[in-house]
Design a protein around this motif. Structure first.
Motif, PDB file in Angstrom:
ATOM      1  N   THR B 349       0.937  -1.202   0.057  1.00  0.00           N
ATOM      2  CA  THR B 349       0.009   0.013  -0.066  1.00  0.00           C
ATOM      3  C   THR B 349       1.083   1.160  -0.024  1.00  0.00           C
ATOM      4  O   THR B 349       0.487   2.309  -0.507  1.00  0.00           O
ATOM      5  CB  THR B 349      -0.959  -0.102   1.374  1.00  0.00           C
ATOM      6  N   GLY B 350       2.013   1.071   0.453  1.00  0.00           N
ATOM      7  CA  GLY B 350       3.270   2.192   0.403  1.00  0.00           C
ATOM      8  C   GLY B 350       3.725   2.344  -0.870  1.00  0.00           C
ATOM      9  O   GLY B 350       3.353   2.988  -1.954  1.00  0.00           O
ATOM     10  N   GLU B 351       4.975   1.880  -0.796  1.00  0.00           N
ATOM     11  CA  GLU B 351       6.082   1.918  -1.939  1.00  0.00           C
ATOM     12  C   GLU B 351       5.448   1.339  -3.312  1.00  0.00           C
ATOM     13  O   GLU B 351       5.626   2.109  -4.211  1.00  0.00           O
ATOM     14  CB  GLU B 351       7.308   0.862  -1.416  1.00  0.00           C
ATOM     15  N   VAL B 352       4.867   0.092  -3.362  1.00  0.00           N
ATOM     16  CA  VAL B 352       4.467  -0.487  -4.439  1.00  0.00           C
ATOM     17  C   VAL B 352       3.542   0.383  -5.218  1.00  0.00           C
ATOM     18  O   VAL B 352       3.532   0.829  -6.249  1.00  0.00           O
ATOM     19  CB  VAL B 352       3.873  -1.879  -4.199  1.00  0.00           C
ATOM     20  N   MET B 353       2.479   0.819  -4.407  1.00  0.00           N
ATOM     21  CA  MET B 353       1.312   1.625  -4.978  1.00  0.00           C
ATOM     22  C   MET B 353       1.722   3.079  -5.281  1.00  0.00           C
ATOM     23  O   MET B 353       1.368   3.617  -6.352  1.00  0.00           O
ATOM     24  CB  MET B 353       0.125   1.751  -4.263  1.00  0.00           C
ATOM     25  N   ALA B 354       2.984   3.703  -4.671  1.00  0.00           N
ATOM     26  CA  ALA B 354       3.381   4.856  -5.187  1.00  0.00           C
ATOM     27  C   ALA B 354       4.002   4.879  -6.286  1.00  0.00           C
ATOM     28  O   ALA B 354       3.782   5.746  -7.288  1.00  0.00           O
ATOM     29  CB  ALA B 354       4.248   5.296  -4.105  1.00  0.00           C
ATOM     30  N   VAL B 355       4.833   3.597  -6.873  1.00  0.00           N
ATOM     31  CA  VAL B 355       5.466   3.374  -7.923  1.00  0.00           C
ATOM     32  C   VAL B 355       4.527   3.347  -9.184  1.00  0.00           C
ATOM     33  O   VAL B 355       4.470   3.942 -10.211  1.00  0.00           O
ATOM     34  CB  VAL B 355       6.009   2.194  -7.890  1.00  0.00           C
ATOM     35  N   LEU B 356       3.384   2.659  -8.840  1.00  0.00           N
ATOM     36  CA  LEU B 356       2.371   2.324  -9.853  1.00  0.00           C
ATOM     37  C   LEU B 356       1.524   3.656 -10.134  1.00  0.00           C
ATOM     38  O   LEU B 356       1.515   4.006 -11.414  1.00  0.00           O
ATOM     39  CB  LEU B 356       1.185   1.316  -9.281  1.00  0.00           C
ATOM     40  N   ASN B 357       1.354   4.284  -9.312  1.00  0.00           N
ATOM     41  CA  ASN B 357       0.474   5.597  -9.487  1.00  0.00           C
ATOM     42  C   ASN B 357       1.449   6.708 -10.065  1.00  0.00           C
ATOM     43  O   ASN B 357       1.125   7.462 -11.208  1.00  0.00           O
ATOM     44  CB  ASN B 357       0.263   6.342  -8.087  1.00  0.00           C
ATOM     45  N   ASP B 358       2.833   6.471  -9.652  1.00  0.00           N
ATOM     46  CA  ASP B 358       3.705   7.291 -10.406  1.00  0.00           C
ATOM     47  C   ASP B 358       4.099   6.866 -11.921  1.00  0.00           C
ATOM     48  O   ASP B 358       4.090   8.133 -12.803  1.00  0.00           O
ATOM     49  CB  ASP B 358       5.241   7.100  -9.415  1.00  0.00           C
ATOM     50  N   LYS B 359       4.002   5.860 -12.235  1.00  0.00           N
ATOM     51  CA  LYS B 359       4.237   5.372 -13.512  1.00  0.00           C
ATOM     52  C   LYS B 359       2.990   5.153 -14.433  1.00  0.00           C
ATOM     53  O   LYS B 359       3.024   4.739 -15.519  1.00  0.00           O
ATOM     54  CB  LYS B 359       4.924   3.967 -13.595  1.00  0.00           C
ATOM     55  N   PHE B 360       1.878   5.328 -13.662  1.00  0.00           N
ATOM     56  CA  PHE B 360       0.456   4.938 -14.315  1.00  0.00           C
ATOM     57  C   PHE B 360       0.469   3.668 -14.889  1.00  0.00           C
ATOM     58  O   PHE B 360       0.205   3.150 -16.090  1.00  0.00           O
ATOM     59  CB  PHE B 360       0.097   6.007 -15.515  1.00  0.00           C
ATOM     60  N   ILE B 361       0.930   2.535 -14.044  1.00  0.00           N
ATOM     61  CA  ILE B 361       0.923   1.182 -14.699  1.00  0.00           C
ATOM     62  C   ILE B 361       0.132   0.504 -13.503  1.00  0.00           C
ATOM     63  O   ILE B 361      -0.191   0.728 -12.454  1.00  0.00           O
ATOM     64  CB  ILE B 361       2.378   0.728 -14.567  1.00  0.00           C
ATOM     65  N   GLY B 362      -0.171  -0.745 -13.929  1.00  0.00           N
ATOM     66  CA  GLY B 362      -0.845  -1.599 -13.169  1.00  0.00           C
ATOM     67  C   GLY B 362       0.177  -2.562 -12.519  1.00  0.00           C
ATOM     68  O   GLY B 362       1.331  -2.600 -12.978  1.00  0.00           O
ATOM     69  N   ILE B 363      -0.159  -3.553 -11.476  1.00  0.00           N
ATOM     70  CA  ILE B 363       0.879  -4.122 -10.843  1.00  0.00           C
ATOM     71  C   ILE B 363       1.299  -5.389 -11.552  1.00  0.00           C
ATOM     72  O   ILE B 363       2.524  -5.846 -11.405  1.00  0.00           O
ATOM     73  CB  ILE B 363       0.198  -4.466  -9.482  1.00  0.00           C
ATOM     74  N   LYS B 364       0.498  -5.568 -12.590  1.00  0.00           N
ATOM     75  CA  LYS B 364       1.067  -6.745 -13.549  1.00  0.00           C
ATOM     76  C   LYS B 364       2.300  -6.065 -14.219  1.00  0.00           C
ATOM     77  O   LYS B 364       2.743  -7.391 -14.881  1.00  0.00           O
ATOM     78  CB  LYS B 364      -0.025  -7.090 -14.438  1.00  0.00           C
TER      79      LYS B 364
END
Lengths: 476, 479
Positions: B349-364
């Motif tokens: 919920t912290g690091e991972v989602m920050a990266v996803l939001n930052d890069k506009f990508i899905g976790i996949k």
């Protein structure tokens, strides 16, 4: 020797098998006949020389020429429904029946004239002009498959395909003195048949005798996964039904079909035919189909309603006619459709659109569907007591060209006896059963239960083999 | 509180991710060359006939069941007639009086955490239209029929939604369920999920519904919320001025953040619905429904409860994790290889989602796979890296997908946790910093932090700070 063009498919098959007749001789002979008479009959809108040589030699119809109604798609060949709006339209696909015919080795010699989009009973609404009745060139051949029936009668082809929505195979077959069968709804695939009324349309054979009709139906019938309304029931060998015997067959004669206004000569010919069958051992009884009188009204709601939707796609966007320099999108639709459709097509589109409109749907479309159910029930209960039903095909022999063009209602009534079979989805055939004093053919209609074409063939074959009407040819 | 109550109904159109189109065998793949996925059937060529795609039907049944809908015993299609160049037959195959399914519901959490049931009126299957393209400055338009005939599910609510926030919540929840079912990619940008809204207002307590306005052209859930907010205010001010609200369709203009009239009721079309004669109605196989019900995946609600119960997560954290099926799957994959679930949850919920939001990508699309993340977490536990180092390693691994251990070695980021080495450093620091040592012994609390800092300096930042603290304390006695 007789001219090859005047023979039936089964006779030609015999000649090819026994006497080694070269099939290309048949095509040549037929083509010569077309050149000799079609200028007067005008049954064929396009002769297709390129397809004259189907090289498949092993099929059931190998080497046999067949004419296709112009509302059935043949790949890369112009297919117009005799309408200006489809001018130049070359479908990139074959109708399923066309595929089956080519598989069977048939030679597709061309396209037959018809009423525009199959709207009509006289072939007069065609954008190519009317086809003439070979028995009297001043008269109509019937419609909408008038080109197919006239061509068979005039020996311009051996076989033909028509389509029947309210009588469009049987009525012209009757008026031209040939055999025309509307199969059970779902018996023959409609894929590639340009729809008039999807719930009523059915492709069927128009031939010189009953045996050829059985032969041709056997080739085109069967389930098609491209058509959800085609039914997955095995196709019997219809030629096995060609038995000259009706002993014990229960024949129903509906009293509602012998009405005031029916032509006296037609009435007499049909009653005489019924008498003949009786003398051959059939058990004839009067029956009642009480909702018959509502059939025409119901048909002229359901048919146009479906047609108004089916014909909506002819808008100038993708194919066919597009009006020049439209001002905008709506203008393109209006100009294209105004120019492309003839009067009868416009009349039916308007009628159908009206019937489906909010506030009218229940009063017209829904009511018509209820009548349709009643008519179906009429037949269901009738067939509990009889194996087939016999009626006249048409109320009168062929009328004169132009006689009814300004009176659509009287034109519509010429299908009064054929429409119920379409509404009920049951099979029906028209076979020649006599001639009027003026030498015009009269047709006998035989109807049976859904998927019981076999009983129809048996009754029709027995009658035909006991009479000479099918052997008579018009003088051209 | 406003004097008016807002009444909203939503209509979601969902493209089903079937392999082929609804009534023909053409591919449904997005982004192909225009008109390369087209055939006589989806081009509406004369003589062509539709045949129902079984997968589209099954996907529809899944959605219906997940939304607790009743399934119609007899499936029937109808024609919706209207003229538009993107509609090749000039009618759409749809379902009118007998939708595939009806009377369902979806529960959402509203303000003050209470639950609210939004009734689903109907879910029905239809076909999508093509796409018009208007080349700039050209006197013509082009049509791309790739989209024509793609199966489209229409999901319609009853007017049970009473605020733009509730609408947003409903859409979020619905999308999450649809993603769980894996029946659509639910991508609003690609148009695989679209939403129209009906909104009316009425004085609080009134029984009669107000005149409804249909809103179209919202391209995000936030856009739906903004459009509804704008429209509620617009309607209120009309009523406040004693005006009358017109029954009409309005378009949301995201740029200007306003709605504008598209067509009024008088201009509304008569679609002349009637049963599609080319498709035979069929009775729904009960076994098929049972199988579909049994094959339904665990839905978000159930997953949330399980995460709370089995993994000891807070409801909030579990809620974040389950909001997208792919994130929930990622979490579960991590949980298989690492015992401290709370830590995993914090990282996702912290690091991972920050990266996803930052890069506009899905976790996949994240290069760092669950195994990499758990490996990193283990390195922290073992003291091989500090929390700060771990974040640097994570950033690189997320970018490149490289193994966290290798990154640590390559960048010299491994932590010194060797007790003997740190003891030596501690002794040097104690000798050198006598004054601070005395301060510490005198009770100055920040003195220890300074001494730890000195050890970090000696080790160029690599000493394990927890270990350094422990060693210092024991050498200095007490503290």
């Amino acid at each position: 020797m007789e001219n090859l063009y005047s023979l039936t498919a089964h006779a030609l098959k015999e000649l090819m098998k026994k006497d080694g007749l070269n099939p290309s001789k048949i095509s040549e002979d037929v083509f010569g006949r077309i050149e000799a008479v079609d200028g007067r009959v005008k049954a064929i809108v396009r002769v297709n020389k390129s397809k004259f040589s189907n090289t498949k030699s092993s099929g059931k119809l190998s080497g046999i020429p067949i004419l296709i109604k112009d509302n059935i798609c043949v790949k890369d060949e112009e297919t117009t429904c005799a309408s200006k709006i489809l001018e130049g339209f070359r479908p990139p696909y074959d109708a399923t029946v066309v595929k089956k015919l080519e598989e069977a080795g048939a030679v597709l010699i061309g396209k037959a004239n018809m009423d525009e989009f199959a709207f009509g009973s006289s072939c007069e609404t065609s954008c190519y002009g009317p086809t003439k009745n070979p028995w009297d060139l001043g008269r109509i051949p019937g419609g909408s498959s008038g080109g197919s029936a006239a061509a068979v009668a005039a020996d311009e082809t051996i076989l033909a395909l028509g389509s029947d929505t309210g009588g469009s195979i049987r009525q012209p077959a009757a008026l031209c003195g040939v055999v025309g069968l509307k199969p059970t709804y779902g018996r023959v695939s409609r894929y590639g048949l340009i729809a008039f009324a999807s719930s009523l349309d059915q492709i069927g054979p128009i031939t010189k005798d009953v045996e050829d009709a059985a032969l041709l139906l056997g080739v085109i019938a069967g389930h098609d996964e491209m058509d959800s309304t085609s039914v997955d029931i095995p196709v019997p060998d219809y030629t096995k039904s060609l038995v000259k015997d009706v002993k014990g067959m229960r024949v129903g004669v509906p009293k509602e079909y012998f009405i005031k206004g029916i032509d006296k000569e037609v009435d007499e010919a049909v009653k005489k035919a019924i008498g003949l069958l009786k003398s051959l051992g059939a058990k004839v009884a009067e029956i009642s189909l009480p909702h018959t009188e509502y059939a025409v009204s119901a048909y002229y709601i359901v048919g146009p309603a479906e047609a108004s939707s089916n014909l909506a796609r002819f808008d100038g966007v993708q194919y066919g006619l597009r009006a020049d320099r439209p001002e905008d999108m709506i203008d393109m639709y209006v100009k294209t459709r105004s120019k492309g459709f003839g009067d009868e097509a416009k009349r039916r589109i308007l009628l159908g659109t009206y019937c489906l409109s909010t506030g009218y749907y229940d009063a017209y479309y829904l009511k018509a569907q209820k009548i349709r159910t009643r008519i179906k029930e009429d037949f269901e209960s009738a067939f509990k007591a009889c194996d087939c039903i016999i009626t006249p095909t048409t109320p009168s022999p062929a009328f004169k060209i132009g006689e009814k063009t300004n009176d659509p209602l009287s034109m519509y009534l010429s299908d009064i006896f054929t429409i119920p079979a379409n509404l009920a989805g049951i099979p029906a055939i028209s076979i020649p059963c006599g001639f009027s004093k003026d030498g015009l053919p009269i047709g006998l209609q035989i109807l049976a239960k859904p998927f019981d074409e076999e009983t129809i063939f048996r009754a029709a074959y027995t009658f035909e083999q006991s009479t000479e009407y099918h052997k008579r040819k018009p003088e051209l | 509180m406003s004097a008016y109550e807002t009444v909203i109904g939503l209509e979601v159109h969902l493209q089903l991710a079937t392999n082929t189109k609804a009534f023909c065998g053409c591919s449904t793949k997005f982004g192909a060359e225009p008109n390369s996925h087209a055939c006589p059937v989806c081009l509406g060529f004369p003589g062509s006939l539709p045949v129902l795609n079984e997968q589209a039907f099954l996907f529809s049944v899944k959605v219906a069941l997940a939304l607790d809908c009743k399934i119609q015993g007899l499936v029937k299609f109808d024609r919706k007639n209207y003229y538009y160049p993107d509609l090749p037959k000039n009618f759409q195959i749809s379902q009118y009086d007998m939708p595939l399914s009806y009377n369902g519901s979806l529960e959402i959490t509203v303000k003050d955490k209470t639950r609210k049931r939004i009734r689903i009126k109907r879910v029905h299957l239809e076909e999508d239209a093509g796409k018009l393209i208007h080349p700039e400055g050209k006197p013509y338009s082009l049509v791309d029929y790739n989209r024509s005939g793609i199966p489209l599910l229409e999901i319609v609510t009853e007017p049970d939604i009473n605020s733009p926030d509730e609408a947003y919540e409903y859409l979020t929840k619905l999308k999450s369920i649809l993603e769980y079912l894996r029946v659509s990619d639910c991508d609003m940008e690609k148009g695989s999920l679209r939403c129209d809204a009906n909104i009316s207002i009425r004085p609080r307590g009134a029984n009669k519904l107000g005149t409804k306005v249909e809103l179209k052209n919202m391209n995000t859930f936030k856009g739906v919320r903004s459009a509804l907010e704008y429209e509620a205010k617009r309607q209120e001010s009309i009523l406040e001025d004693k005006g009358e609200i017109a029954q009409e369709t309005r378009l949301w203009n995201a740029e200007k953040q306003i709605t504008t009239s598209m067509r009024t009721k008088e201009e509304a079309q008569d679609y002349r619905y009637f049963p599609e004669p080319d498709l035979v109605p069929f009775v729904v196989d009960k076994d098929l429904i049972r199988q579909a019900r049994e094959s339904l995946p665990e839905l978000p609600e159930a997953k949330l409860n399980r995460f709370v119960k089995d993994f000891g997560l807070s409801e909030y954290d579990a809620g974040v994790l389950i909001s997208q099926i792919d994130i929930a799957d990622y979490f579960e994959e991590c949980a298989k290889g690492y015992p401290n679930r709370k830590t995993i949850s914090n990282w996702i919920t912290g690091e991972v989602m920050a990266v996803l939001n930052d890069k506009f990508i899905g976790i996949k699309d994240l290069k760092l796979l669950p195994r990499g993340l758990t490996e990193l977490l283990k390195m922290i536990d073992e003291g091989a890296v500090s929390g700060k180092m771990a974040k640097a390693i994570f950033a690189e691994a997320a970018e490149t997908g490289a193994d966290p251990k290798e990154i640590a070695e390559k960048r010299g980021l491994s932590q010194i946790s060797d007790r003997k080495l740190i003891e030596e450093m501690a002794e040097r620091v104690i000798k050198r910093e006598m004054k601070t040592v005395n301060d510490y012994r005198a009770g100055k609390s920040n003195a220890l932090a300074f001494l730890i800092g000195q050890i970090m300096k000696e080790s160029r930042g690599k000493a394990n700070p927890a270990l350094a603290s422990e060693i210092l304390k024991s050498k200095l006695g007490g503290g």
